[in-house]
Design a protein around this motif. Structure first.
Motif, PDB file in Angstrom:
ATOM      1  N   HIS A  34      53.254  51.481  40.362  1.00 38.01           N
ATOM      2  CA  HIS A  34      52.039  51.893  41.083  1.00 38.01           C
ATOM      3  C   HIS A  34      51.959  51.178  42.434  1.00 38.01           C
ATOM      4  N   HIS A  42      40.654  54.594  43.775  1.00 37.22           N
ATOM      5  CA  HIS A  42      41.677  55.204  44.641  1.00 37.22           C
ATOM      6  C   HIS A  42      41.179  56.513  45.247  1.00 37.22           C
ATOM      7  N   HIS A  47      45.427  45.722  46.817  1.00 39.68           N
ATOM      8  CA  HIS A  47      46.653  46.427  47.210  1.00 39.68           C
ATOM      9  C   HIS A  47      47.233  45.856  48.506  1.00 39.68           C
ATOM     10  N   HIS A  78      39.581  46.658  45.116  1.00 42.65           N
ATOM     11  CA  HIS A  78      40.943  47.146  44.860  1.00 42.65           C
ATOM     12  C   HIS A  78      41.728  47.340  46.171  1.00 42.65           C
TER      13      HIS A  78
HETATM   14 ZN   LIG Z   1      45.707  50.644  42.419  1.00 45.38          ZN
END
Ligand SMILES: [Zn+2]
Ligand SMILES: [Zn+2]
Length: 447
Positions: free
Chosen positions: A156, A270, A302, A298
């Motif tokens: 991912h 996302h 990332h 998040h």
């Molecule tokens: Zn993610």
């Protein structure tokens, strides 16, 4: 001087846009060199429908489908029975089970499986930590074995670097339209076997701690024990059939709650958010999403995945309780060597995001384009000034830390020096004493 100049210029909105856009132009070149794609290119759909996936090597994972559908049906049926017909003491007992499973399962996923194992947020993780989470805590998250979870999650994140979007196991940007993207990233992706690739094999064969490999081998048995046999036996022992079904209801409801809570990180964060990340479709939401602080930052995660924290700045402290757990483990010497982004790295990420956000605004008008030309050099100087000032500050902080460490060790060092000196004298005396004895002996022989 530089700060005043920047503030004054920025009061004019047109000029502000021109400055930010001009930075963006330069930054975008750098970003394109690294990623070779813009956000729009990165998030462009690659599949038209779910059916198309099955022509590309995807297939339904029957045992997982049966398990997931079965646990969802069991949770609904037992949940209705629990709250409509069960005695109140078993409603309470089941609720306590649900709360414990929710926090234990969510916390284990984010703290151990995600940060410590997948992202190697700590250089050293002690054996008791592996044992506790592998054979107890992480089982309650019902997310598959640590090894499997970690391998999929590495894929991912890998997309952020190599851009091979088709390798993301739970991408939220594969399809054209939010419904398909949500259904796929949130649930359906977990019900499918994905086609193998070189990256898939490498990720799944990555070297892991032997305890993790042991958990992978016994995962089915561990899940059967902790999610089914244990609550059924405990409930029956304490309250007969009411206890049996009461704790089973707790276990099933806990299972689906902890799963959906975790899956929001793959889907919601996302797809929607307040602050877009720089390198992925992930964003910061600043509300409670995902297990114990995993989803609300998040985008930050990332952009700097190895960080033991999951969010920059003050909101990172407020909305990320998992970091407290990691700090407690460090205080107990159960984990060591935590990774975190430097202030300079954080500043570069935040500046990059601001610039990218402005880039999505309307194109330059003639006036702004003229201003841009004039301000290009100045803007880059200001940005570099900021980053350099931060780097200088960090160097001084590091020096100060080293000096402090040296000062803290001064007394200890003085003792060690005195001992070393005494040792030198002792050895020296021993040498001369032995020499004298030999000389005396030699003289007696020669006489
Ligand atoms: Zn993610
Ligand atoms: Zn991650």
């Amino acid at each position: 001087m530089a700060v005043w100049c920047e503030a004054k210029v920025c009061f004019n909105p047109k000029v502000k846009i021109a400055i930010l856009q001009s930075i963006f132009e330069i930054e975008r070149v750098t970003s394109r060199i690294m990623n070779e794609r813009t956000a729009a290119e990165r998030d462009a759909p690659i599949y038209g429908s779910f059916r198309e996936l099955f022509t590309k090597g995807f297939e339904l994972d029957t045992p997982t489908c049966v398990f997931m559908i079965g646990t969802h049906i069991a949770a609904v049926v037992l949940g209705i029975w629990l709250f409509a017909y069960a005695p109140s003491e078993w409603v309470w007992a089941a609720t306590i089970w649900i709360v414990i499973q929710f926090f234990l399962g969510s916390g284990s996923t984010t703290l151990y499986t995600h940060r410590l194992i997948t992202h190697k947020a700590a250089k050293h993780v002690s054996a008791p930590v592996h044992w506790f989470f592998c054979f107890f805590g992480q089982i309650f998250s019902v997310q598959g074995s640590v090894r499997r979870w970690s391998a999929n999650h590495s894929l991912h994140h890998g997309v952020d670097r190599h851009g091979k979007k088709e390798l993301d196991p739970y991408s939220a940007t594969w399809f054209d339209g939010p419904i398909r993207n949500f259904v796929w990233s949130h649930t359906l992706s977990h019900m499918c076997n994905h086609p193998e690739s070189e990256e898939y094999t490498r990720s799944h064969n990555a070297k892991r701690h032997w305890i993790i490999m042991l958990q992978d081998k016994w995962y089915g048995l561990l899940t059967t024990f902790w999610l089914f046999l244990f609550p059924m036996a405990l409930g029956y022992a304490l309250g007969g059939w009411y206890g049996f079904f009461g704790l089973m209801a707790g276990s099933m409801l806990g299972t689906i709650l902890v799963q959906h809570n975790t899956w929001t990180v793959n889907s919601v964060t996302h797809m929607w958010g307040k602050t877009d990340g720089l390198n992925s479709s992930a964003s910061n939401n600043y509300v409670w999403l995902g297990p114990l602080g995993e989803g609300n930052h998040h985008g930050d995660h990332h952009d700097y995945p190895r960080d033991y924290r999951n969010g920059f700045g003050v909101s990172g402290w407020l909305l990320d309780p998992t970091r407290y757990g990691i700090l407690v483990l460090r205080a107990c010497n159960l984990v060591r060597g935590l990774n975190r982004a430097t202030e300079k790295e954080e500043a570069e990420i935040i500046a990059g995001r601001e610039i990218a956000q402005v880039s999505s605004m309307t194109a330059f008008n003639r006036e702004a384009a003229a201003l841009k030309k004039q301000l290009d050099t100045r803007v880059m100087e200001l940005k570099n000034d900021w980053i350099e000032a931060l780097a200088h500050w960090e160097t001084l902080k590091q020096e100060s830390k080293l000096l402090q460490q040296a000062a803290d060790r001064r007394d200890e060092l003085a003792k060690e020096i005195a001992q070393a000196r005494a040792h030198v004298n002792m050895r020296k005396n021993a040498f001369f004493a032995e020499l004298e004895a030999l000389r005396t002996q030699a003289m007696s022989f020669s006489a």
